[in-house]
Design an enzyme around this catalytic site. Sequence first.
Site: not given
Length: 146
Positions: A59, A62, A77, A109, A112, A115, A118, A126, A132, A134
Amino acid sequence: MNEITPINSKGQPYKVSIDDTELKKRVDPLSYDVLRKSATEAAFTGEYTDSETTGVYKCKACTAELFRSDTKFHSGCGWPSFYAPTKDDAVELIEDRSLFPRVRTEVRCAACGSHLGHVFTGEGYDVPTDERWCINSVALTLEPKN
């Protein structure tokens, strides 16, 4: 976008408290907006999107360990994709209805509350988990393994 509150989804304070003024001085404006205002970096622009460096992703706010390079995969993606966090309690999952009527699962996280991105399931990649994760590059730092 909502500001991160110091209370997690279980009604408890996060383990790590980060002063927003200090964080704003320490990171670039886009990183701050992603970490604290749930913004998103533009697709295919992130530092770690195509990285194959072996190491640990932490992160940016933190330094909590979140993901390892051995769970990273190329999903196409436009953001770094992982199939699992380092441990079950490394991240917090929150229902996100910001794109109503579409419901997504936000990843924060767990230490802390910052954001990160997602997580999506059932897309047919596979990978062992069929997930996933992302994640925005600007929400992470990579600690390379020597």
